[in-house]
Design an enzyme around this catalytic site. Structure first.
Site, PDB file in Angstrom:
ATOM      1  N   TYR A 136       0.839  -1.199   0.000  1.00 32.94           N
ATOM      2  CA  TYR A 136       0.000   0.000   0.000  1.00 32.94           C
ATOM      3  C   TYR A 136       0.880   1.257   0.000  1.00 32.94           C
ATOM      4  CZ  TYR A 136      -3.797  -3.234   0.731  1.00 32.94           C
ATOM      5  OH  TYR A 136      -4.684  -4.256   0.557  1.00 32.94           O
ATOM      6  N   CYS A 152      -7.427 -21.320  14.793  1.00 28.30           N
ATOM      7  CA  CYS A 152      -7.339 -20.853  13.398  1.00 28.30           C
ATOM      8  C   CYS A 152      -6.461 -21.783  12.574  1.00 28.30           C
ATOM      9  CB  CYS A 152      -6.741 -19.442  13.403  1.00 28.30           C
ATOM     10  SG  CYS A 152      -6.219 -18.853  11.792  1.00 28.30           S
ATOM     11  N   CYS A 168      -6.102 -20.744   6.969  1.00 33.01           N
ATOM     12  CA  CYS A 168      -6.415 -21.223   5.621  1.00 33.01           C
ATOM     13  C   CYS A 168      -6.653 -20.056   4.658  1.00 33.01           C
ATOM     14  CB  CYS A 168      -7.644 -22.121   5.666  1.00 33.01           C
ATOM     15  SG  CYS A 168      -9.127 -21.254   6.221  1.00 33.01           S
TER      16      CYS A 168
END
Ligand SMILES: Cc1cc2nc3c(=O)[nH]c(=O)nc-3n(C[C@H](O)[C@H](O)[C@H](O)COP(=O)(O)O)c2cc1C
Length: 383
Positions: free
Chosen positions: A171, A346, A349
């Site tokens: 960014y 978590c 993925c």
């Protein structure tokens, strides 16, 4: 006590944080249209605050309409946003010991906006958007610096405890650091000092306005992972410049859309086995000797609380940040604190990434699990 390092208080600048766990900036695509904070957005943050994390960094908040990533991304580019932002900060501060920072950013060369052409230090084609950004004139860079400073001051007025500049992932601000995207010959290109100048000017501008009790942090690109991109050796020089300027904390990261293949890679690696975890730790170890009084926040694939505690104990980092694990379990810090030391649920993925592109963020794996459990319950009740 187990995890005594992870659950010991720490400091960023003059601000005391109750433990070493940070929620890393995570864009949730959950604002009201066009960037206003609404109840659904506040709920995400009160869940995190209730879950025991010490410091929350908000998702990437737009400082300029031309750098707005989506109509559903929060913004601070004018005073109309401050009422909602203040409501968010106040809601989090009701959990009295939780601190909150806003992450300020601009999409830069990765922008794809219906109304605005993307802008960048240099006109280098972006393969993820299939667009070539417009090169900013020197005066226009200075105008955008002003926008970052104004947004930082608004964050201060809203009651945020600190701010973080989004200087990573391809960014706007990271575009200046990379030899791949910065070919400028003015004061914002060329030498490493010139490429870092935009960070220093924003830092000084906010600091001059708000004084020294408002920490200014940066999530920093340390490696692009592309040919001709930024490499760690150069990034260490940048770290030294930012530390000397006074940045209160640096969170090293890397990668971004340019580096992504068909599957998501950096900054969010798919972590399949324990050896893949803590993937920016080698970067942190190289940075740490240069950090002086600035805090180092480690991000990237952290799942195991015992290893995280050891990283703090060994002084390889001062804080441990997580993004994806807290999408699945906003209460993960409390779970660990209460003695359940099993790793984050978590799966890294990255299904959440694809959700976030078109609807408000949620964890796909968790949603499927809850649906399965509900079906099972219904079946048991009818039997
Ligand atoms: C859905 C999603 C949104 C993200 N949004 C941001 C963001 O707004 N700003 C940022 O600096 N990083 C963002 N990231 C990157 C994460 O903060 C983090 O650097 C990366 O996922 C690695 O950490 P983890 O393994 O704990 O997920 C995002 C990641 C995900 C999965």
């Amino acid at each position: 006590m187990e995890l005594e390092n992870l659950f010991s208080p720490g400091k960023i600048g003059n601000v005391q944080i109750k433990n070493r766990l940070v929620r890393s900036a995570t864009h949730e695509r959950s604002s009201e249209k066009y960037g206003y904070v609404g109840d659904a957005h506040v709920k995400i943050y009160t869940d995190l605050a209730e879950g025991g994390v010490g410091l929350i960094v908000t998702g990437f908040t737009a400082v300029d309409p031309g750098g707005h990533g989506s109509p559903f991304q929060v913004a601070l580019f004018d005073d109309s946003f401050t009422v909602g932002q203040k409501k968010l900060v106040d809601a989090v501060h009701e959990y009295s010991d939780v601190k909150i920072a806003t992450q300020l950013g601009h999409t830069g060369r990765l922008g794809k906006h219906a109304k605005y052409q993307p802008v960048a230090p240099s006109p280098v084609y972006a393969k993820s958007t299939k667009l070539t950004p417009r090169e900013l004139k020197t005066e226009e860079v200075k105008e955008l610096i002003k926008k970052f400073i104004e947004a930082g001051c608004r964050a201060y007025e809203c009651g945020y405890d600190m701010v973080q500049l989004h200087g990573a992932h391809g960014y706007f601000l990271s575009n200046f650091l990379s030899p791949f995207s910065n070919k400028r010959t003015d004061e914002f290109g060329g030498s490493v000092e010139n490429k870092s100048r935009i960070f220093i000017d924003i830092y000084n501008g906010i600091r001059d306005e708000v004084g020294k009790n408002f920490p200014i942090m940066v999530k920093l690109q340390t490696q692009d992972f592309i040919p001709e991109g930024l490499e760690l050796e150069e990034a260490i020089k940048i770290v030294k410049i930012l530390v000397d300027a006074g940045f209160d904390a640096i969170e090293p990261s890397g990668g971004g859309a340019e580096a992504m293949g068909a599957r998501m890679q950096y900054p969010s690696l798919v972590v399949k086995k324990p050896e893949d975890e803590n993937y920016f730790l080698p970067t942190a170890i190289q940075m740490k000797p240069h950090m002086k009084d600035s805090a180092l926040i480690l991000i990237g694939g952290i799942k195991n609380p015992i290893l995280a505690d050891k990283i703090i104990k060994d002084k390889n980092a001062d804080f441990i940040a997580m993004s994806r694990p807290l999408i699945y379990e906003p209460d993960l810090p409390n779970r660990w604190k209460n003695g359940d030391l099993s790793p984050a649920k978590c799966k890294s993925c990255n299904s959440c990434y694809w959700v976030m592109l078109s609807e408000p963020l949620y964890c796909v794996v968790k949603k499927k699990r809850l649906r399965r459990e509900q079906k099972l319950r219904q079946k048991e009740e009818t039997n």
